[in-house]
Design a protein around this motif. Structure first.
Motif, PDB file in Angstrom:
ATOM      1  N   ARG A 285       0.827  -1.211   0.000  1.00  5.92           N
ATOM      2  CA  ARG A 285       0.000   0.000   0.000  1.00  5.92           C
ATOM      3  C   ARG A 285       0.863   1.263   0.000  1.00  5.92           C
ATOM      4  N   GLU A 286       0.334   2.299  -0.643  1.00  8.43           N
ATOM      5  CA  GLU A 286       0.935   3.624  -0.569  1.00  8.43           C
ATOM      6  C   GLU A 286       0.243   4.387   0.552  1.00  8.43           C
ATOM      7  N   ASP A 287       0.986   5.232   1.230  1.00 13.04           N
ATOM      8  CA  ASP A 287       0.435   6.009   2.340  1.00 13.04           C
ATOM      9  C   ASP A 287      -0.111   7.335   1.809  1.00 13.04           C
ATOM     10  N   TRP A 288      -1.422   7.413   1.699  1.00 10.02           N
ATOM     11  CA  TRP A 288      -2.087   8.634   1.221  1.00 10.02           C
ATOM     12  C   TRP A 288      -2.895   9.300   2.343  1.00 10.02           C
ATOM     13  N   LEU A 382      -8.800   1.347  -2.749  1.00  9.27           N
ATOM     14  CA  LEU A 382      -8.247   1.365  -4.107  1.00  9.27           C
ATOM     15  C   LEU A 382      -8.571   2.736  -4.678  1.00  9.27           C
ATOM     16  N   ALA A 383      -7.548   3.446  -5.151  1.00 10.74           N
ATOM     17  CA  ALA A 383      -7.750   4.812  -5.628  1.00 10.74           C
ATOM     18  C   ALA A 383      -7.353   4.923  -7.089  1.00 10.74           C
ATOM     19  N   VAL A 384      -8.073   5.787  -7.806  1.00 12.98           N
ATOM     20  CA  VAL A 384      -7.714   6.105  -9.179  1.00 12.98           C
ATOM     21  C   VAL A 384      -7.473   7.610  -9.273  1.00 12.98           C
ATOM     22  N   PHE A 399      -3.991   3.630 -11.171  1.00 10.20           N
ATOM     23  CA  PHE A 399      -4.625   3.018 -10.005  1.00 10.20           C
ATOM     24  C   PHE A 399      -3.581   2.761  -8.915  1.00 10.20           C
ATOM     25  N   HIS A 400      -4.017   2.878  -7.662  1.00 15.20           N
ATOM     26  CA  HIS A 400      -3.129   2.714  -6.520  1.00 15.20           C
ATOM     27  C   HIS A 400      -3.865   2.010  -5.388  1.00 15.20           C
ATOM     28  N   ARG A 401      -3.158   1.141  -4.664  1.00 12.01           N
ATOM     29  CA  ARG A 401      -3.719   0.539  -3.456  1.00 12.01           C
ATOM     30  C   ARG A 401      -3.143   1.327  -2.288  1.00 12.01           C
ATOM     31  N   ILE A 402      -4.020   1.927  -1.502  1.00 11.64           N
ATOM     32  CA  ILE A 402      -3.569   2.946  -0.547  1.00 11.64           C
ATOM     33  C   ILE A 402      -4.126   2.712   0.856  1.00 11.64           C
ATOM     34  N   ASP A 603     -18.809  -4.986  -8.534  1.00 11.26           N
ATOM     35  CA  ASP A 603     -17.698  -4.085  -8.216  1.00 11.26           C
ATOM     36  C   ASP A 603     -16.567  -4.841  -7.517  1.00 11.26           C
ATOM     37  N   LEU A 604     -16.941  -5.794  -6.668  1.00  8.41           N
ATOM     38  CA  LEU A 604     -15.920  -6.592  -5.978  1.00  8.41           C
ATOM     39  C   LEU A 604     -15.103  -7.399  -6.984  1.00  8.41           C
ATOM     40  N   ILE A 605     -15.756  -7.956  -8.001  1.00 12.64           N
ATOM     41  CA  ILE A 605     -15.048  -8.688  -9.055  1.00 12.64           C
ATOM     42  C   ILE A 605     -14.071  -7.763  -9.776  1.00 12.64           C
ATOM     43  N   VAL A 606     -14.506  -6.543 -10.074  1.00 11.03           N
ATOM     44  CA  VAL A 606     -13.636  -5.584 -10.768  1.00 11.03           C
ATOM     45  C   VAL A 606     -12.451  -5.210  -9.889  1.00 11.03           C
ATOM     46  N   HIS A 607     -12.672  -5.041  -8.585  1.00 11.86           N
ATOM     47  CA  HIS A 607     -11.564  -4.758  -7.659  1.00 11.86           C
ATOM     48  C   HIS A 607     -10.544  -5.893  -7.678  1.00 11.86           C
ATOM     49  N   ARG A 608     -11.026  -7.118  -7.615  1.00  9.67           N
ATOM     50  CA  ARG A 608     -10.111  -8.266  -7.631  1.00  9.67           C
ATOM     51  C   ARG A 608      -9.333  -8.318  -8.938  1.00  9.67           C
ATOM     52  N   ALA A 609     -10.006  -8.000 -10.041  1.00  6.80           N
ATOM     53  CA  ALA A 609      -9.326  -8.010 -11.340  1.00  6.80           C
ATOM     54  C   ALA A 609      -8.232  -6.948 -11.386  1.00  6.80           C
ATOM     55  N   LEU A 610      -8.488  -5.777 -10.810  1.00 10.02           N
ATOM     56  CA  LEU A 610      -7.474  -4.721 -10.775  1.00 10.02           C
ATOM     57  C   LEU A 610      -6.299  -5.127  -9.893  1.00 10.02           C
ATOM     58  N   VAL A 611      -6.606  -5.671  -8.705  1.00  6.65           N
ATOM     59  CA  VAL A 611      -5.551  -6.095  -7.785  1.00  6.65           C
ATOM     60  C   VAL A 611      -4.663  -7.150  -8.442  1.00  6.65           C
TER      61      VAL A 611
END
Length: 782
Positions: A285-288, A382-384, A399-402, A603-611
């Motif tokens: 994760r990035e610290d935002w 998850l941020a864009v 995209f970033h996991r924060i 939306d959860l499926i899309v999150h998993r696909a991005l991750v």
């Protein structure tokens, strides 16, 4: 090159080459390379739904060159004549079932085979088609799901090969709900105990012995267990819980939950898994946390799954541009594939919202706590980060996991008031630094939206305000603020970015797709608009801006509402699909739901696909999920329609209860639907729909004119048309059914000459006989 589709058993489907695999209609010979007769072509489409695209049809009959051009014109004429409808990329017969559907197994045939019908089916579409359930044959028979009477299943649909029985056969993909010997009903007290009255048309009456009434009072909605089913006499039931008076909102929403089979109690394993979850770590994760993201939601919201921030772009290459950041709760970190939480979330598909309760997709520990972007609390997301030019054109996104920390929790009204010059103690300090940059970004995004020209249908959404006892206090239309539009547009752009990123990574996903209106629906709308001297372009290249032009021509005219409703009815149903056909209404080529993983499984499926595709750590999509996306998309599309139907039914029942004591009173209404059997009338004050049977319109013979959306008296020339303002008397209110029946008081108005002269023979267009007084109205959707 397209992939050869595979069945669940791993076999490829037959190619359907003409002369070998095609089932001939009657004895008509099929000549390879020549367009077949109409009946052969229509039967092929009906019998081979998976080969019903223009390309596959041409391939099946060996058509090339000019023959393909002729085929395209012929298929288009079928659509215009209403013989075919376009569904995604394929052509189907009107009313045909989709390839995958949720069925309720309701009975057996004379041979003991199970028969199912679609779980969600509009009554005004006619009788739901029967499906013969096949549970034997094929490879892996030992692993095939076994369904029984009363079960709800997900089934693969095939046209029946044998005539004279059900039109379809179905293969069980998954058993969604097993029949339980439990249910709900309304308790009626008798001298010998009581009886349970069913809450839906398919239910049956049951007897309750005195020792099993559990203190229920006459008229209470109760939960029951069936304790004995016999060949003779009524079934016996035992009351296991009293929900309360059937007039309360709690009871009414429970009726909808039960009637639509919505899971509402979390299994113990799911609760244990949710309670055992702990705070997310900083791994990957990035610290935002220093970025002042804020949430803007309804005032009573408990789950906050999106936060926003905007700032001017400092790059000299983008003068006047902005950077918009949208952060979404990282549900994929907590809800992992194949976990108890995941299985239950898929079973529900989405959260369901009633006027005074929510049936959540995820337990409160997840939805309202660990994943809720609370003010001042560290939360994973998850941020864009999206960059836009001053013209509203997107220059890029990442995209970033924060890990984030919300700087403020605001309501829509609170944020709007601050922008309008009335900040409070919370919005005042962030007005210049956070809110005004957000509104500047919104103005820029609006430039892009206006250029894109999505469908601009402004249909007011009514809300029900309840009293403390759960009954209706009032019905109102809340104002639509710029704050609502700001969040909506930023979420749309985030959704587009998610689809674009996953496509670029060649990652399979679930799109949110919305097909263009079918040619048959376009033709109905075109005929109607011609009666108002408004034209609609012909052809298959219809765009959303064409409809916007129609709406603009009707603006501020007496028929404005009528035109809006007809345009709305012409639209297709938006669904989830792993195949992208774009989103017609939003006028977008790539679109996927990303912004609400707390309440939508898509939306959860899309999150998993991005991750997974971006290598952002744990919780990515699995190969098993990727292989099952067709089934998952079909399920969650059905569950979405289930939720909408349950929400609508609850509102209908609440309003019917609210008006039950006012039978005999008169109301101002508006004709909102015209059918062969009568009129649907909406009471604008309540948002309630009721039916006026044709027998209650007067002594005249009334002729149904679909093009004009009117019922016209044959002798008097007086009639009623969609959009007419009328006066009606409430004749009957049936709270359990959520239905209202009206008597017409208004005399009707003189119909235009075109309507009066329409089919003077007394037959409506299409050759159906005229409707006499006393015709029974259909039990359709209100």
């Amino acid at each position: 090159m397209t992939k050869e589709p595979r069945s669940r058993a791993g076999h490829t489907r037959r190619s359907g080459r003409a002369g070998r695999d095609l089932p001939p209609a009657d004895d008509t010979p099929i000549i390879h390379g020549v367009i077949p007769p109409r009946d052969v072509l229509l039967r092929f489409i009906a019998d081979n739904p998976e080969q019903a695209s223009k390309r596959e049809i041409a391939k099946a009959f060996g058509l090339k060159g000019e023959a393909r051009v002729e085929l395209k014109a012929l298929l288009k004429s079928f659509e215009e004549d209403g013989l075919l409808e376009k569904r995604r990329k394929s052509l189907v017969r009107p009313g045909a079932l989709p390839p995958v559907v949720v069925l309720d197994i309701t009975t057996r045939d004379v041979d003991g085979e199970l028969i199912g019908r679609p779980a969600e089916w509009l009554d005004d579409a006619g009788v739901a088609p029967a499906v013969l359930i096949r549970q034997s044959g094929g490879v892996r028979k030992d692993k095939a799901p076994v369904a029984g009477l009363g079960d709800r299943i997900l089934a693969k649909i095939f046209p029946a090969k044998e005539r004279g029985g059900p039109a379809y056969t179905g293969r069980v993909i998954k058993v969604l709900d097993k029949k339980k010997n439990s249910g709900m009903g309304v308790f009626r007290s008798t001298t010998g105990g009581g009886r349970i009255m069913p809450i839906d048309r398919r239910g049956e009456e049951m007897e309750v012995d005195p020792e099993f009434t559990a203190g229920a009072k006459d008229g209470d909605l109760v939960e029951i267990d069936v304790v004995r089913m016999g060949r003779y006499g009524l079934p016996r039931a035992q009351i296991k819980g009293v929900v309360g008076s059937v007039a309360s909102e709690k009871a009414i929403s429970m009726i909808a939950i039960h009637a639509h089979g919505i899971p509402h109690v979390f299994p113990d394993a799911v609760i244990r898994e949710a309670e055992a979850a702990g705070p997310a770590t900083m791994s990957h994760r990035e610290d935002w946390r220093s970025l002042p993201l804020i949430t803007i939601d309804p005032a009573d919201a408990k789950d906050h799954d999106d936060a926003v921030y905007a700032e001017p772009d400092p790059s000299p290459d983008n003068p006047g541009g902005v950077i918009v950041t949208v952060a979404i709760a990282d549900v994929s970190y907590y809800v992992r594939p194949k976990s108890a939480l995941d299985r239950e979330a898929l079973k529900r598909g989405n959260s369901v919202y009633f006027p005074d309760r929510v049936v959540p997709m995820l337990p409160e520990r997840i939805s309202n706590d660990l994943c809720s972007l609370k003010e001042g609390v560290d939360r994973p997301a998850l941020a864009v980060r999206m960059v836009f030019s001053h013209e509203g054109r997107k220059a890029g996104h990442t995209f970033h996991r924060i890990m984030m920390k919300s700087a403020a929790k605001l309501s829509y009204q609170q944020a709007q008031a601050a922008i309008d010059g009335a900040p409070d103690d919370k919005t005042g300090p962030i007005l210049e630094t956070i809110l005004k940059p957000l509104w500047q970004a919104y103005r820029i995004l609006t430039v892009g939206r206006n250029r894109r020209q999505p469908l601009e249908l402004d249909m007011p959404e009514r809300k029900i305000l309840l009293k403390e006892d759960g009954t209706v206090d009032r019905v109102f239309v809340p104002p639509r603020l710029d704050a609502h539009k700001l969040i909506e547009e930023m979420m749309i752009q985030a959704n587009v970015s998610a689809a674009e990123t996953l496509e670029k990574k060649k990652q399979v996903l679930v799109y949110r797709v919305h097909d263009a209106p079918s040619l048959a629906k376009q033709e109905v709308l075109r005929e109607f608009l011609q009666t108002l001297d408004i034209s609609l372009v012909k052809g298959g290249n219809m765009r959303s801006n064409h409809f916007n032009g129609i709406l603009a021509k009707a603006k501020d005219k007496p028929f404005e509402q009528m035109v809006s409703e007809m345009v709305l009815r012409s639209q297709s149903q938006a669904i989830y699909s792993p195949e992208n056909i774009g989103h017609f209404g939003l006028n977008l080529m790539k679109y996927a739901h990303f912004t609400s993983p707390i309440r939508r499984y898509a939306d959860l499926i899309v999150h998993r696909a991005l991750v997974g595709s971006l290598g952002l750590g744990e919780g990515g999509i699995t190969p098993d999920e990727e292989a099952a996306l067709d089934d998952i998309a079909a399920e969650i599309s059905t569950f979405e329609r289930r939720a909408m139907a349950a929400e609508r039914d609850t509102v209908d029942r609440l309003i019917a209860h609210h008006l039950a004591g006012r039978v005999g009173e008169e109301f101002d209404g508006r004709v909102s639907g015209v059918t062969k059997a009568g009129l649907f009338v909406t009471l604008p004050e309540y948002g309630a729909d009721g039916f006026v049977p044709i027998s209650m319109l007067g002594r005249d013979y009334y002729i149904y004119d679909e093009a004009h959306q009117a019922l016209s008296g044959e002798k008097t020339g007086l009639g009623y048309r969609l959009g007419d303002e009328v006066r009606v008397r409430l004749a009957e209110a049936v709270p359990l059914a959520g239905s209202l029946r009206f008597d017409m008081i208004s005399e009707g108005r003189k119909m235009p000459t075109a309507v009066r002269s329409f089919h003077k023979s007394g037959r409506r267009k299409g050759g159906a006989p005229r409707h006499q007084p006393g015709t029974r109205p259909p039990r359709g959707r209100r």
